[in-house]
Design a protein around this motif. Sequence first.
Motif, PDB file in Angstrom:
ATOM      1  N   MET A  78       0.677  -1.268  -0.074  1.00 17.05           N
ATOM      2  CA  MET A  78       0.019   0.183  -0.127  1.00 17.05           C
ATOM      3  C   MET A  78       0.788   1.249   0.114  1.00 17.05           C
ATOM      4  SD  MET A  78      -2.859   1.417   2.637  1.00 17.05           S
ATOM      5  CE  MET A  78      -4.345   1.221   1.463  1.00 17.05           C
ATOM      6  N   TYR A  79       1.930   1.333   0.907  1.00 19.46           N
ATOM      7  CA  TYR A  79       2.733   2.541   1.142  1.00 19.46           C
ATOM      8  C   TYR A  79       3.431   2.631  -0.336  1.00 19.46           C
ATOM      9  CZ  TYR A  79       5.691   6.022   3.086  1.00 19.46           C
ATOM     10  OH  TYR A  79       6.402   7.264   3.211  1.00 19.46           O
ATOM     11  N   SER A  80       3.911   1.548  -0.830  1.00 21.30           N
ATOM     12  CA  SER A  80       4.622   1.669  -2.400  1.00 21.30           C
ATOM     13  C   SER A  80       3.806   2.148  -3.189  1.00 21.30           C
ATOM     14  CB  SER A  80       5.338   0.342  -2.636  1.00 21.30           C
ATOM     15  OG  SER A  80       6.220  -0.150  -1.801  1.00 21.30           O
ATOM     16  N   GLY A  81       2.726   1.817  -3.168  1.00 20.25           N
ATOM     17  CA  GLY A  81       1.527   2.234  -4.486  1.00 20.25           C
ATOM     18  C   GLY A  81       1.130   3.567  -4.164  1.00 20.25           C
ATOM     19  N   LEU A  82       1.061   3.954  -2.919  1.00 19.98           N
ATOM     20  CA  LEU A  82       0.840   5.606  -2.574  1.00 19.98           C
ATOM     21  C   LEU A  82       1.908   6.433  -3.006  1.00 19.98           C
ATOM     22  CD1 LEU A  82      -0.978   4.910   0.725  1.00 19.98           C
ATOM     23  CD2 LEU A  82      -2.066   5.489  -1.450  1.00 19.98           C
ATOM     24  N   GLN A  83       3.252   5.868  -2.660  1.00 16.85           N
ATOM     25  CA  GLN A  83       4.296   6.824  -3.265  1.00 16.85           C
ATOM     26  C   GLN A  83       4.279   7.011  -4.758  1.00 16.85           C
ATOM     27  OE1 GLN A  83       8.212   6.125  -0.924  1.00 16.85           O
ATOM     28  NE2 GLN A  83       7.179   4.425  -0.721  1.00 16.85           N
ATOM     29  N   LEU A  84       3.855   5.916  -5.345  1.00 17.40           N
ATOM     30  CA  LEU A  84       4.068   5.926  -6.799  1.00 17.40           C
ATOM     31  C   LEU A  84       3.187   6.973  -7.586  1.00 17.40           C
ATOM     32  CD1 LEU A  84       4.960   1.927  -7.524  1.00 17.40           C
ATOM     33  CD2 LEU A  84       6.510   3.925  -7.936  1.00 17.40           C
ATOM     34  N   LEU A  85       1.979   6.682  -6.922  1.00 21.35           N
ATOM     35  CA  LEU A  85       0.880   7.507  -7.364  1.00 21.35           C
ATOM     36  C   LEU A  85       1.083   9.141  -7.419  1.00 21.35           C
ATOM     37  CD1 LEU A  85      -2.492   5.945  -5.836  1.00 21.35           C
ATOM     38  CD2 LEU A  85      -2.101   5.937  -8.394  1.00 21.35           C
ATOM     39  N   GLN A  86       1.704   9.390  -6.242  1.00 18.17           N
ATOM     40  CA  GLN A  86       2.194  10.861  -6.294  1.00 18.17           C
ATOM     41  C   GLN A  86       3.385  11.122  -7.247  1.00 18.17           C
ATOM     42  OE1 GLN A  86       2.479  11.112  -1.626  1.00 18.17           O
ATOM     43  NE2 GLN A  86       1.339  13.032  -2.121  1.00 18.17           N
ATOM     44  N   SER A  87       3.859  10.328  -7.775  1.00 13.01           N
ATOM     45  CA  SER A  87       4.657  10.418  -8.781  1.00 13.01           C
ATOM     46  C   SER A  87       4.300  10.254 -10.385  1.00 13.01           C
ATOM     47  CB  SER A  87       6.224   9.358  -8.864  1.00 13.01           C
ATOM     48  OG  SER A  87       6.962   9.700  -9.396  1.00 13.01           O
ATOM     49  N   GLY A  88       3.009  10.123 -10.385  1.00  8.90           N
ATOM     50  CA  GLY A  88       2.324   9.844 -11.503  1.00  8.90           C
ATOM     51  C   GLY A  88       2.194   8.480 -12.228  1.00  8.90           C
ATOM     52  N   VAL A  89       2.533   7.539 -11.331  1.00 13.62           N
ATOM     53  CA  VAL A  89       2.723   6.157 -11.658  1.00 13.62           C
ATOM     54  C   VAL A  89       1.401   5.521 -11.084  1.00 13.62           C
ATOM     55  CG1 VAL A  89       3.786   3.778 -11.204  1.00 13.62           C
ATOM     56  CG2 VAL A  89       5.190   5.980 -11.640  1.00 13.62           C
ATOM     57  N   THR A  90       0.468   4.861 -12.342  1.00 16.29           N
ATOM     58  CA  THR A  90      -0.706   4.063 -11.795  1.00 16.29           C
ATOM     59  C   THR A  90      -0.531   2.838 -12.022  1.00 16.29           C
ATOM     60  OG1 THR A  90      -1.510   4.530 -14.118  1.00 16.29           O
ATOM     61  CG2 THR A  90      -1.797   6.327 -12.570  1.00 16.29           C
ATOM     62  N   ALA A  91       0.503   2.284 -12.620  1.00 16.58           N
ATOM     63  CA  ALA A  91       0.717   0.847 -12.672  1.00 16.58           C
ATOM     64  C   ALA A  91       2.146   0.149 -12.518  1.00 16.58           C
ATOM     65  CB  ALA A  91       0.418   0.192 -13.962  1.00 16.58           C
ATOM     66  N   VAL A  92       2.319  -0.856 -11.810  1.00 14.87           N
ATOM     67  CA  VAL A  92       3.678  -1.284 -11.392  1.00 14.87           C
ATOM     68  C   VAL A  92       3.764  -2.867 -11.801  1.00 14.87           C
ATOM     69  CG1 VAL A  92       2.933  -1.553  -8.937  1.00 14.87           C
ATOM     70  CG2 VAL A  92       5.441  -1.208  -9.608  1.00 14.87           C
ATOM     71  N   ALA A  93       5.158  -3.193 -11.929  1.00 15.96           N
ATOM     72  CA  ALA A  93       5.613  -4.513 -11.996  1.00 15.96           C
ATOM     73  C   ALA A  93       6.097  -4.757 -10.654  1.00 15.96           C
ATOM     74  CB  ALA A  93       6.393  -4.986 -13.029  1.00 15.96           C
ATOM     75  N   HIS A  94       5.564  -5.895  -9.698  1.00 13.54           N
ATOM     76  CA  HIS A  94       6.045  -5.980  -8.297  1.00 13.54           C
ATOM     77  C   HIS A  94       6.560  -7.428  -8.387  1.00 13.54           C
ATOM     78  CE1 HIS A  94       5.754  -6.149  -3.837  1.00 13.54           C
ATOM     79  NE2 HIS A  94       5.503  -7.466  -4.221  1.00 13.54           N
ATOM     80  N   SER A  95       7.984  -7.397  -8.268  1.00  8.97           N
ATOM     81  CA  SER A  95       8.725  -8.630  -8.127  1.00  8.97           C
ATOM     82  C   SER A  95       9.098  -8.880  -6.793  1.00  8.97           C
ATOM     83  CB  SER A  95      10.065  -8.181  -8.586  1.00  8.97           C
ATOM     84  OG  SER A  95      10.990  -9.454  -8.596  1.00  8.97           O
ATOM     85  N   HIS A  96       8.273  -9.760  -6.057  1.00  9.05           N
ATOM     86  CA  HIS A  96       8.081  -9.904  -4.755  1.00  9.05           C
ATOM     87  C   HIS A  96       9.286 -10.588  -3.759  1.00  9.05           C
ATOM     88  CE1 HIS A  96       5.560 -10.020  -1.129  1.00  9.05           C
ATOM     89  NE2 HIS A  96       5.922 -11.231  -0.677  1.00  9.05           N
ATOM     90  N   ASN A  97       9.693  -9.944  -2.815  1.00 10.19           N
ATOM     91  CA  ASN A  97      10.925 -10.461  -2.234  1.00 10.19           C
ATOM     92  C   ASN A  97      10.081 -10.957  -0.627  1.00 10.19           C
ATOM     93  OD1 ASN A  97      12.492  -7.724  -3.088  1.00 10.19           O
ATOM     94  ND2 ASN A  97      13.161  -9.728  -3.466  1.00 10.19           N
ATOM     95  N   PRO A  98       9.904 -12.308  -0.554  1.00  9.97           N
ATOM     96  CA  PRO A  98       9.350 -12.858   0.678  1.00  9.97           C
ATOM     97  C   PRO A  98       9.971 -12.359   1.996  1.00  9.97           C
ATOM     98  CG  PRO A  98       9.424 -14.418  -1.014  1.00  9.97           C
ATOM     99  CD  PRO A  98      10.394 -13.128  -1.533  1.00  9.97           C
ATOM    100  N   ASN A  99       9.138 -12.156   2.949  1.00 10.79           N
ATOM    101  CA  ASN A  99       9.799 -12.241   4.430  1.00 10.79           C
ATOM    102  C   ASN A  99       9.800 -13.562   4.719  1.00 10.79           C
ATOM    103  OD1 ASN A  99       9.258  -9.318   4.609  1.00 10.79           O
ATOM    104  ND2 ASN A  99       7.216  -9.471   5.213  1.00 10.79           N
TER     105      ASN A  99
END
Length: 497
Positions: A101-122
């Motif tokens: 969620m926080y990553s998505g919110l940061q991207l939105l404020q940068s004008g990004v509305t779509a992202v490729a998320h390469s997951h790093n598991p905890n």
Amino acid sequence: MPTIIHGRYTLRDGVALEDLAICVDGEYIVDAGALSELVARYPDADRVGGDNYILAPAFTNAHDHGRALGTLALGAPDSFLEVWLSYLGHLPSIPPYLAAMYSGLQLLQSGVTAVAHSHNPNSWSAVAAELRESLRGYADAGIRVAMHPPIVDQNQLVYAERQRLLEMLPSDLRGAVGDANGIDLSVDDYFAILDDLYDSAHDCERHRAHIQASPAGGQWCSDELIIRACEWARRRHTRVQMHMLETRYQQIYAHKTWGKSFIRHLEDIGALGDWLTLAHMVWVDDDDIELLAERGVGVAHNISSNLRLRSGLAPVARMVAAGVRVGIGLDGHTLDDDQDFLREMRLAWTIGNMSGMAAADLSAEAVWQMGTDVAAAVTFGADVPLGRLEVGGLADLILLDFEAVKGKWTPVDYPPRELLSQFLLRRARRDTVRHVMVGGAWLVRDGEHTTVDVQEIAREIWERLQFAESGPSMRLDAYLRKFYQGWDNGQWPKLRR
């Protein structure tokens, strides 16, 4: 109610057009034309924009990891990739929902509305649940995501010659890392997770989430795994994304293993095609660029990350000139740790134009496409209507502050239309993004989120951060550098850049 959106200029394919407005109804662009014509056709429509704005398609971040915070802030200093990777197992874990969620919110404020998320598991044992939580986080932020569940099945400590590294280590460190693989997810279990996620979350109508296969990288995955991932994706009409040729040592690994380049090897096993996107591609052999174009392979370019991890400079201008589809990705590792997509585009444009009069040019217009329609194509597929302000396209768009871009010292009639894309790449930043629409909904207005309190999410992440003590991998630095120096000293006449 329909909404008419307009600016002093509208960017299409990186070219500035005058008096081009669009009309949005629901999630899609339903009409485009001169402002006066649209007002006449839709007299009751809302109107957003004006001469103080530039209208442009929203950006797609073609490769990222959705960590929420930069790895430096989490305790992993920049270094060579092979050294830096050894730090990642000791980063404090952030709940996947909050991180996404926080990553998505940061991207939105940068004008990004779509992202490729390469997951790093905890936790690899909980990766299926983490992926679902990440999908939920991006959905609640309002951003589209191509989800890349990772898998590796070889070479977890070093790319090859593991025993040679172990013999270099002191006994206590050898015992601590010698048997540590850290990944207990079988290949069969991985594809079962992919099947379940695809059946329950893949959205091929509204394109809110795509589920894609992601062998983590060529050196970390067997041929059998890569082939199976490609076959899985092709049967389901989705995509594969994997890290490739990020460092010179990955290039050397291919020549040591097969006596040929990585790309030629992928061609030989049938893994190259328009379903595939390769992230980084810094050390691609010159002779393979045409092959990538012929096969329709996409590339995700990560200039900041490549600089910070001392990987090198990808031959982006040559790839674009050859017809390779190249999108821009932030990799969660931007130069200023701020996820500023416009600054990443500026960096890609500036460094992509290399010295020498015979060097290939990387135009400003091409870079805009690398951040918009081409990035969307290599992330979601060319048939997904993202990244273009055209009738029938999904209404993902941004309005930029024209006055901020024009600047105090620009004559009143400037920037001229033919130079606008260059002015934007030189001057625009995330704080010049004023309004952001995703699928017909305004999620950022006047630079602020409309639906979520981003500071509250940040506070919750901070409260949950628990920094672990440094593990044995933090002591590996000198030994890993010495190990790969042995590869530097080898003779590799086929390696040309």
